[in-house]
Design an enzyme around this catalytic site. Structure first.
Site, PDB file in Angstrom:
ATOM      1  CE  LYS A 185      -3.802  -2.441   2.107  1.00 13.60           C
ATOM      2  NZ  LYS A 185      -4.366  -2.987   3.330  1.00 13.60           N
ATOM      3  CD  GLN A 213      -3.554  -4.733   6.411  1.00 14.39           C
ATOM      4  OE1 GLN A 213      -3.419  -3.769   5.671  1.00 14.39           O
ATOM      5  NE2 GLN A 213      -4.097  -5.866   6.009  1.00 14.39           N
ATOM      6  CG  ASP A 244     -10.250  -0.977   4.303  1.00 11.15           C
ATOM      7  OD1 ASP A 244      -9.895  -1.259   3.143  1.00 11.15           O
ATOM      8  OD2 ASP A 244      -9.649  -1.364   5.328  1.00 11.15           O
TER       9      ASP A 244
END
Ligand code: NAD
Length: 294
Positions: free
Chosen positions: A53, A97, A120
Site C-alpha cells: 500500500k 489493517q 476501506d
C-alpha cells in the site's frame, strides 16, 4: 478464445489515472491526498500488504503514513489513535489493517473510523450507502472486481450473477454492486445446497471462498465470465485461487488469474478511494477528471 483478464494491467492504468488526478489536485489545492494506515502486531502477511500500500501510494503521489503499533496495544489506545486521525484535517483516509491481534476488537475499531475517512468502506454507514446506492466508500476488492467485469462486459443488466461467499468485505458488497448494476444476483455460501448447479446458471461467477481450486470446470456455464478473488498459499509456497483455473479456462469467455488478477485491483481501488475522500473533504467533485479522455 477465452480471455485472461489481467487485473495487474488494468490496475496499472488505474494507478496512472490516479497519479494524474493527484498531481492536478496538488496544483489546485497545494496539498496531496493523505492515507494513514494503522497496523498492530507483526502478522507477516499484513506487513507485506501494508508495504504494498505504501508503494502504491508513493507511485500515485499520495502521502502515506504508517502507524505501526505493538501487538499488545490495548483497544483504548487503538481507539485513541483513530480518534486523533479522525480529527486531524490533514488526514483524508484511514485504514486499519486487519486482522487485529485481538479479533474481538475488529468490529468496534472498524466502526470508530469516521465514515468520511473510511476508505476501506467497512463502516456500517458506508455499507448502508452502498445498499441505498448513495455516495460513500465502496469496499476495495469488490469495487476492483466490478472494474474487471466491466472490462469485458460493459453492460451486465439482466445477466445472472452468482457470488460464492458472503463475507462483509467481499461477498456481500460484491453481490450488492452486481445488483446495483442490474444483474440478477444469487449469493451462495457454506450452507448452499447443490452449489454446482447454482453456479451453472451464472453468466458472471465470482468466487470468494478461500479454498484452493474449489470451483470445477463442470460448475461453469459455457461463455461465463469468472472472477477469482481467492488467494490461497499452497504447501509448496505458490499462490492459487478459488477456481481450478486450467480446467475452467477453456469454458469461459473471460477469467481472472491468481496472482495478477483481483489482488492488484484492491490496492488500486484503495488509492482511488483515498483521492475521493480528499475531493469530498475539499469540496471538489470526485468524478471530475483531469483528462476527460481517461
Ligand atoms: P471469509 O472466510 O470471510 O468468507 C468465506 C466465505 O466462503 C464465507 O461466506 C463462507 O460461507 C463461504 N464458504 C466457505 N466454504 C464454502 C463452501 N464449501 N461452499 C460455499 N461457500 C463456502 O473469506 P473472505 O475474506 O471473503 O475471502 C475469501 C477469499 O478471498 C480468501 O481466499 C481471501 O484470501 C481472498 N481475498 C482476496 C482479496 C484480494 O485482494 N484479492 C481480498 C480479500 C479476500
Amino acid at each position: 478464445m477465452p480471455e485472461i483478464i489481467y487485473g495487474s494491467l488494468i490496475a496499472e492504468k488505474c494507478r496512472t489515472e490516479t497519479a494524474e488526478k493527484t498531481a492536478h489536485l496538488k496544483k489546485r489545492t497545494g496539498k496531496a491526498p493523505r492515507l494513514d494506515v494503522i497496523i498492530a502486531g507483526d502478522n507477516p502477511a499484513s506487513r507485506i500488504y501494508v508495504r504494498n500500500k505504501e508503494k502504491a501510494a508513493a507511485n500515485t503521489g499520495i502521502v502515506s503514513i504508517v502507524h505501526a503499533l505493538p501487538v499488545e496495544t490495548p483497544r483504548e489506545n487503538l481507539l485513541q489513535r483513530i480518534a486523533e486521525l479522525n480529527e486531524n484535517p490533514e488526514v483524508n483516509g484511514i485504514l486499519v489493517q486487519l486482522p487485529l491481534p485481538n479479533p474481538e476488537d475488529e468490529k468496534i475499531v472498524t466502526q470508530a473510523v469516521s465514515p468520511d475517512k473510511d476508505v476501506d468502506g467497512f463502516h456500517p454507514l458506508n455499507l448502508g450507502r452502498l445498499m441505498l446506492r448513495e455516495d460513500g466508500f465502496t469496499p476495495c476488492t469488490p469495487r476492483g472486481c466490478m472494474r474487471l467485469i466491466h472490462s469485458v462486459l460493459p453492460d451486465i443488466s439482466g445477466l445472472n450473477a452468482v457470488v460464492i461467499g458472503r463475507s462483509t468485505i467481499v461477498g456481500k458488497p460484491m453481490a450488492q454492486l452486481l445488483l446495483n448494476a442490474d444483474a440478477t444476483v444469487t449469493t451462495t455460501h457454506s450452507k448452499t445446497t447443490d452449489l454446482p448447479s447454482v453456479c451453472r446458471r451464472a453468466d458472471i461467477l465470482v468466487a470468494a471462498v478461500g479454498i484452493p481450486r474449489f470451483v470445477k470446470a463442470g460448475w461453469v456455464r459455457d461463455g461465463a465470465v469468472v472472477i477469482d478473488v481467492g488467494i490461497n498459499r499452497l504447501e509448496n509456497g505458490t499462490l492459487c485461487g478459488d477456481v481450478d483455473f486450467e480446467a475452467v479456462l477453456p469454458k469461459c469467455r473471460a477469467i481472472t488469474p491468481v496472482p495478477k488478477g483481483v489482488g492488484p485491483m484492491t490496492i488500486a481501488m484503495l488509492m482511488e478511494n483515498t483521492v475521493e475522500a480528499f475531493c469530498r473533504q475539499n469540496g471538489i467533485d470526485p468524478a471530475q477528471r483531469t483528462n476527460p479522455s481517461l
